[in-house]
Design a protein around this motif. Structure first.
Motif, PDB file in Angstrom:
ATOM      1  N   THR A  37     -10.548  11.027 -11.180  1.00 15.91           N
ATOM      2  CA  THR A  37      -9.386  10.242 -10.822  1.00 15.91           C
ATOM      3  C   THR A  37      -9.770   8.904 -10.270  1.00 15.91           C
ATOM      4  O   THR A  37     -10.366   8.824  -9.295  1.00 15.91           O
ATOM      5  N   SER A  38      -8.187   8.496 -10.428  1.00 16.01           N
ATOM      6  CA  SER A  38      -9.252   6.982  -9.565  1.00 16.01           C
ATOM      7  C   SER A  38      -7.706   6.027  -9.676  1.00 16.01           C
ATOM      8  O   SER A  38      -7.201   7.087 -10.095  1.00 16.01           O
ATOM      9  N   LEU A  39      -7.689   5.140  -8.957  1.00 13.98           N
ATOM     10  CA  LEU A  39      -6.530   4.341  -8.437  1.00 13.98           C
ATOM     11  C   LEU A  39      -7.079   2.808  -7.876  1.00 13.98           C
ATOM     12  O   LEU A  39      -7.737   2.414  -7.626  1.00 13.98           O
ATOM     13  N   SER A  40      -6.053   1.950  -9.231  1.00 11.44           N
ATOM     14  CA  SER A  40      -6.007   1.092  -9.335  1.00 11.44           C
ATOM     15  C   SER A  40      -4.503  -0.212  -9.239  1.00 11.44           C
ATOM     16  O   SER A  40      -4.866  -0.204 -10.790  1.00 11.44           O
ATOM     17  N   PRO A  41      -4.483   0.023  -7.951  1.00 11.46           N
ATOM     18  CA  PRO A  41      -3.102  -0.451  -8.611  1.00 11.46           C
ATOM     19  C   PRO A  41      -2.497  -2.176  -8.535  1.00 11.46           C
ATOM     20  O   PRO A  41      -2.083  -2.038  -9.119  1.00 11.46           O
ATOM     21  N   GLY A  42      -4.348  -3.191  -8.244  1.00 15.65           N
ATOM     22  CA  GLY A  42      -3.746  -4.723  -9.603  1.00 15.65           C
ATOM     23  C   GLY A  42      -3.652  -5.163  -7.843  1.00 15.65           C
ATOM     24  O   GLY A  42      -3.567  -6.895  -8.747  1.00 15.65           O
ATOM     25  N   SER A  43      -2.285  -4.944  -6.848  1.00 16.69           N
ATOM     26  CA  SER A  43      -1.972  -5.769  -5.921  1.00 16.69           C
ATOM     27  C   SER A  43      -1.953  -4.581  -4.789  1.00 16.69           C
ATOM     28  O   SER A  43      -1.499  -4.317  -4.925  1.00 16.69           O
ATOM     29  N   GLU A  44      -2.078  -6.088  -3.777  1.00 21.72           N
ATOM     30  CA  GLU A  44      -1.246  -5.675  -2.106  1.00 21.72           C
ATOM     31  C   GLU A  44       0.175  -5.257  -2.179  1.00 21.72           C
ATOM     32  O   GLU A  44       0.588  -3.966  -1.965  1.00 21.72           O
ATOM     33  N   VAL A  45       0.619  -5.591  -3.308  1.00 21.37           N
ATOM     34  CA  VAL A  45       2.709  -5.428  -3.480  1.00 21.37           C
ATOM     35  C   VAL A  45       2.669  -4.173  -3.440  1.00 21.37           C
ATOM     36  O   VAL A  45       3.414  -3.490  -2.991  1.00 21.37           O
ATOM     37  N   VAL A  46       1.965  -3.843  -4.358  1.00 29.69           N
ATOM     38  CA  VAL A  46       2.080  -2.022  -5.346  1.00 29.69           C
ATOM     39  C   VAL A  46       1.311  -1.615  -4.390  1.00 29.69           C
ATOM     40  O   VAL A  46       2.268  -0.298  -4.190  1.00 29.69           O
ATOM     41  N   SER A  47       0.085  -1.967  -3.792  1.00 27.33           N
ATOM     42  CA  SER A  47      -0.021  -0.886  -2.696  1.00 27.33           C
ATOM     43  C   SER A  47       0.503  -0.940  -1.659  1.00 27.33           C
ATOM     44  O   SER A  47       0.562   0.768  -1.248  1.00 27.33           O
ATOM     45  N   ARG A  48       1.364  -2.169  -1.569  1.00 26.15           N
ATOM     46  CA  ARG A  48       2.201  -1.593  -0.174  1.00 26.15           C
ATOM     47  C   ARG A  48       4.150  -0.376  -0.464  1.00 26.15           C
ATOM     48  O   ARG A  48       4.115   0.315   0.135  1.00 26.15           O
ATOM     49  N   TYR A  49       4.313  -0.561  -1.899  1.00 27.58           N
ATOM     50  CA  TYR A  49       5.455  -0.131  -2.533  1.00 27.58           C
ATOM     51  C   TYR A  49       4.886   1.585  -2.014  1.00 27.58           C
ATOM     52  O   TYR A  49       5.584   2.123  -2.059  1.00 27.58           O
ATOM     53  N   PHE A  50       3.458   1.808  -2.598  1.00 28.82           N
ATOM     54  CA  PHE A  50       2.976   3.230  -2.634  1.00 28.82           C
ATOM     55  C   PHE A  50       2.726   3.784  -1.703  1.00 28.82           C
ATOM     56  O   PHE A  50       3.914   4.943  -0.828  1.00 28.82           O
ATOM     57  N   GLU A  51       2.613   3.353  -0.549  1.00 30.40           N
ATOM     58  CA  GLU A  51       2.458   3.271   1.515  1.00 30.40           C
ATOM     59  C   GLU A  51       4.347   3.847   1.232  1.00 30.40           C
ATOM     60  O   GLU A  51       4.215   4.794   2.437  1.00 30.40           O
ATOM     61  N   GLU A  52       4.844   2.592   1.251  1.00 26.82           N
ATOM     62  CA  GLU A  52       6.449   2.845   1.649  1.00 26.82           C
ATOM     63  C   GLU A  52       7.501   3.892   0.991  1.00 26.82           C
ATOM     64  O   GLU A  52       7.881   4.848   1.561  1.00 26.82           O
ATOM     65  N   ALA A  53       6.801   4.700  -0.344  1.00 26.75           N
ATOM     66  CA  ALA A  53       7.349   5.354  -0.674  1.00 26.75           C
ATOM     67  C   ALA A  53       6.729   6.640  -0.571  1.00 26.75           C
ATOM     68  O   ALA A  53       7.525   7.581  -1.063  1.00 26.75           O
ATOM     69  N   GLY A  54       5.988   6.462  -0.009  1.00 26.81           N
ATOM     70  CA  GLY A  54       4.959   7.507   1.098  1.00 26.81           C
ATOM     71  C   GLY A  54       4.303   8.584  -0.051  1.00 26.81           C
ATOM     72  O   GLY A  54       3.967   9.563  -0.206  1.00 26.81           O
ATOM     73  N   VAL A  55       3.857   7.589  -1.463  1.00 23.55           N
ATOM     74  CA  VAL A  55       2.817   8.455  -2.640  1.00 23.55           C
ATOM     75  C   VAL A  55       1.553   8.399  -2.676  1.00 23.55           C
ATOM     76  O   VAL A  55       0.906   8.722  -3.621  1.00 23.55           O
ATOM     77  N   GLN A  56       1.456   7.018  -1.693  1.00 24.99           N
ATOM     78  CA  GLN A  56      -0.823   6.863  -1.368  1.00 24.99           C
ATOM     79  C   GLN A  56      -0.911   8.338  -1.279  1.00 24.99           C
ATOM     80  O   GLN A  56      -2.382   8.047  -2.176  1.00 24.99           O
ATOM     81  N   THR A  57      -1.226   9.177  -1.103  1.00 25.62           N
ATOM     82  CA  THR A  57      -1.687   9.901  -0.693  1.00 25.62           C
ATOM     83  C   THR A  57      -1.725  11.107  -1.709  1.00 25.62           C
ATOM     84  O   THR A  57      -2.712  11.876  -1.914  1.00 25.62           O
ATOM     85  N   TYR A  58      -0.441  11.169  -2.638  1.00 23.91           N
ATOM     86  CA  TYR A  58      -1.261  12.239  -3.700  1.00 23.91           C
ATOM     87  C   TYR A  58      -1.567  11.828  -5.139  1.00 23.91           C
ATOM     88  O   TYR A  58      -1.667  11.662  -5.822  1.00 23.91           O
ATOM     89  N   LEU A  59      -2.173  10.002  -4.956  1.00 18.36           N
ATOM     90  CA  LEU A  59      -2.716   9.292  -6.182  1.00 18.36           C
ATOM     91  C   LEU A  59      -3.789   9.068  -5.883  1.00 18.36           C
ATOM     92  O   LEU A  59      -4.784   9.378  -5.368  1.00 18.36           O
TER      93      LEU A  59
END
Length: 98
Positions: free
Chosen positions: A76-98
């Protein structure tokens, strides 16, 4: 065999016989007909289309909540490509599932 709904036209007996066995890190595993293996979710447009990456995060969250787990042989790997997308993941509460 004509592709059909739920198993490409295979009988339940045929589906039960279709098993791929392999060894990973000294342990034997089986992949059965219909086994779902997710290895990567990627998007080259994740910066301009963060909604696609966020949808992948929601899919992963829902899969985990339904009991899907990652087998030890899946990378598994995660490469969001930008800090904006990382923030979206965190704010949506999905970061821990990726």
């Amino acid at each position: 065999n004509k592709a059909g709904f739920q198993g490409f036209g295979l009988t339940p007996e045929q589906k039960a016989k279709r098993v791929a066995k392999f060894t990973h890190d000294g342990k034997e595993y089986e992949l059965n007909h219909g086994t779902v293996v997710i290895s990567a979710i990627t998007s080259c447009t994740n910066t301009s289309n963060p909604d696609v990456m966020l949808a992948a995060g929601l899919l992963a969250r829902n899969a985990v909540k339904k009991g899907l787990t990652v087998k030890p042989f899946v990378k598994t790997s995660l490469s969001p490509g930008s800090e904006v997308v990382s923030r979206y993941f965190e704010e949506a509460g999905v970061q821990t599932y990726l």
